[in-house]
Design an enzyme around this catalytic site. Structure first.
Site, PDB file in Angstrom:
ATOM      1  N   ARG A  30       0.825  -1.211   0.000  1.00  0.00           N
ATOM      2  CA  ARG A  30       0.000   0.000   0.000  1.00  0.00           C
ATOM      3  C   ARG A  30       0.858   1.260   0.000  1.00  0.00           C
ATOM      4  NH1 ARG A  30      -3.657  -1.918   4.670  1.00  0.00           N
ATOM      5  NH2 ARG A  30      -5.009  -3.471   3.703  1.00  0.00           N
ATOM      6  N   ARG A  34      -3.173   6.339   1.170  1.00  0.00           N
ATOM      7  CA  ARG A  34      -3.727   7.452   1.948  1.00  0.00           C
ATOM      8  C   ARG A  34      -2.759   8.143   2.893  1.00  0.00           C
ATOM      9  NH1 ARG A  34      -8.739   4.626   4.670  1.00  0.00           N
ATOM     10  NH2 ARG A  34      -7.325   2.831   4.521  1.00  0.00           N
ATOM     11  N   ARG A  43      -7.314  12.152  -4.579  1.00  0.00           N
ATOM     12  CA  ARG A  43      -8.499  11.369  -4.190  1.00  0.00           C
ATOM     13  C   ARG A  43      -9.688  12.262  -3.868  1.00  0.00           C
ATOM     14  NH1 ARG A  43     -12.384   8.773  -3.183  1.00  0.00           N
ATOM     15  NH2 ARG A  43     -12.580   6.873  -1.914  1.00  0.00           N
ATOM     16  N   ASP A  81      -6.895  -2.663  -6.993  1.00  0.00           N
ATOM     17  CA  ASP A  81      -7.507  -3.248  -5.800  1.00  0.00           C
ATOM     18  C   ASP A  81      -7.782  -4.721  -6.071  1.00  0.00           C
ATOM     19  OD1 ASP A  81      -8.806  -2.296  -3.082  1.00  0.00           O
ATOM     20  OD2 ASP A  81     -10.147  -3.801  -3.928  1.00  0.00           O
ATOM     21  N   TYR A 157     -14.837 -12.118   0.751  1.00  0.00           N
ATOM     22  CA  TYR A 157     -15.470 -10.815   0.506  1.00  0.00           C
ATOM     23  C   TYR A 157     -16.783 -10.981  -0.247  1.00  0.00           C
ATOM     24  CZ  TYR A 157     -11.690  -7.657   1.974  1.00  0.00           C
ATOM     25  OH  TYR A 157     -10.778  -6.931   2.697  1.00  0.00           O
TER      26      TYR A 157
END
Length: 363
Positions: A30, A34, A43, A81, A157
């Protein structure tokens, strides 16, 4: 591929193949995300999956940490992703802020809602375009990593409808509908194979498979439901590339929480590198895999909140653990965190992490 600029830093690829390196290559999971203010700025004007599906934006975000940490970081990983595969199979996935499936699979009968056949070029071509664009934009500075989620993690998921603390719904499927579960897991694995092969053809130089929920399974259930699909992926990717006359690329498997399976994974999974979480000492993992694969990891990401001294101490300890025993053919390793970096980390503390790896991993 000849149309791409020559690679100027092959440290990651050499280590992934088990070769001796002058220091450990380093990247972080990652790493384009963020914690970076430049990511948050972009974003603010674009949805998460909008960025994934827009090659220009995905390339820009992939390059952000490479620019910021130029000379300190040894790999880029395409911004995407793991849940693009369920999307390609016909499921809706939202990000608000975590992943959410408005219409999850509740019973095996719901599998009929999925696409019978997935054309990855049609459904996931935007990832391939982003990879090619990024390879060109990198100008050979570092290699580009492609990736996908592992079948068990994606299966969980798709059935849970998002993240879970108990995985009750997904495990109910495994125990109540074992044959139907195996069939769905294999369908997901087949899409993974096609997707990873497409990424190599587009320019990915190393592939990583993320089994983020591997540790939620018992050793028996991991062997029964996950390991076979992981092997199916590594074998399928190698076979497809060979048939198409394309040179193989190294493959990494990160089965988080499944340290009990390291021996089997090293012996029979077909991956070149095994990622480690922070719950096992690297020297112990070294003994278990016995030089059959390279290792990657494994500092606890939360150490990055502990300040410069804590980061340096943890890196020093990690490097010493990885360097025990023969360094090189029987001990190649790639420095990384034991899971993805979290959003609140100071980017300058990440820089310090990279600098410490350079200092303490040198041979």
């Amino acid at each position: 591929m000849s149309e791409f600029p020559p690679l100027r830093n092959d440290l990651l690829l050499r280590a992934a193949r088990g070769e001796r390196t002058e220091r450990a290559p380093v990247w972080i999971m990652r790493q384009a995300g963020r914690y970076l203010p430049e990511f948050r700025a972009l974003r603010a004007d674009h949805g998460f999956f909008e960025i994934c599906r827009t090659p220009e934006l995905a390339t820009e975000i992939t390059l952000q940490p490479i620019r910021r940490y130029s000379g300190l970081i040894d790999a880029s990983i395409i911004f995407s992703d793991i849940l693009v595969i369920p999307q390609a199979m016909g499921m809706e996935v939202l990000m608000n802020p975590g992943p959410s499936f408005p219409d999850p699979l509740n019973t095996p009968a719901d599998v009929a809602k999925l696409h019978q056949k997935v054309d990855v070029d049609k459904e996931l071509g935007y990832v391939f375009k982003a990879i090619t664009r990024t390879r060109l934009a990198l100008k050979g500075e570092v290699p580009l990593i492609g990736f996908c989620g592992a079948p068990w993690t994606l299966f969980a998921y798709m059935i849970e409808g998002g993240g879970s603390k108990t995985f009750t719904k997904a495990k109910t499927w495994l125990f109540k509908y074992p044959e139907e579960s195996k069939a769905l897991l294999l369908r997901v694995a087949d899409v993974c194979v096609d997707f990873l092969v497409g990424q190599v053809k587009a320019g990915a130089q190393l592939l990583q498979v993320f089994d983020s929920w591997a540790g939620e399974l018992s050793p028996h259930d991991f062997t029964l439901f996950s390991l076979s699909t992981l092997k199916h992926i590594s074998k399928g990717v190698h076979e497809q590339l060979s048939k198409q006359g394309i040179s193989p690329v190294p493959m990494t498997l990160f089965a988080k929480g499944a340290n009990y399976a390291l021996d089997n994974l090293a012996k029979e999974s077909g991956y070149d590198v095994l990622g480690l979480d922070w719950c096992i000492e690297p020297s112990v993992a070294r003994k278990i895999v016995d030089g059959k694969v390279a290792l990657q990891g494994n500092m606890d990401p939360n150490v990055l909140y502990g300040g410069r001294d804590a980061i340096e101490d943890a890196v020093k300890q990690m490097c010493a653990e990885f360097q025990r025993g023969t360094y090189g053919q029987a001990g190649a390793w790639i420095a990384n965190l034991g899971h993805g970096i979290t959003p609140g980390v100071d980017p300058e503390d990440v820089r310090w992490f990279f600098e410490c790896i350079h200092k303490y991993s040198a041979t």
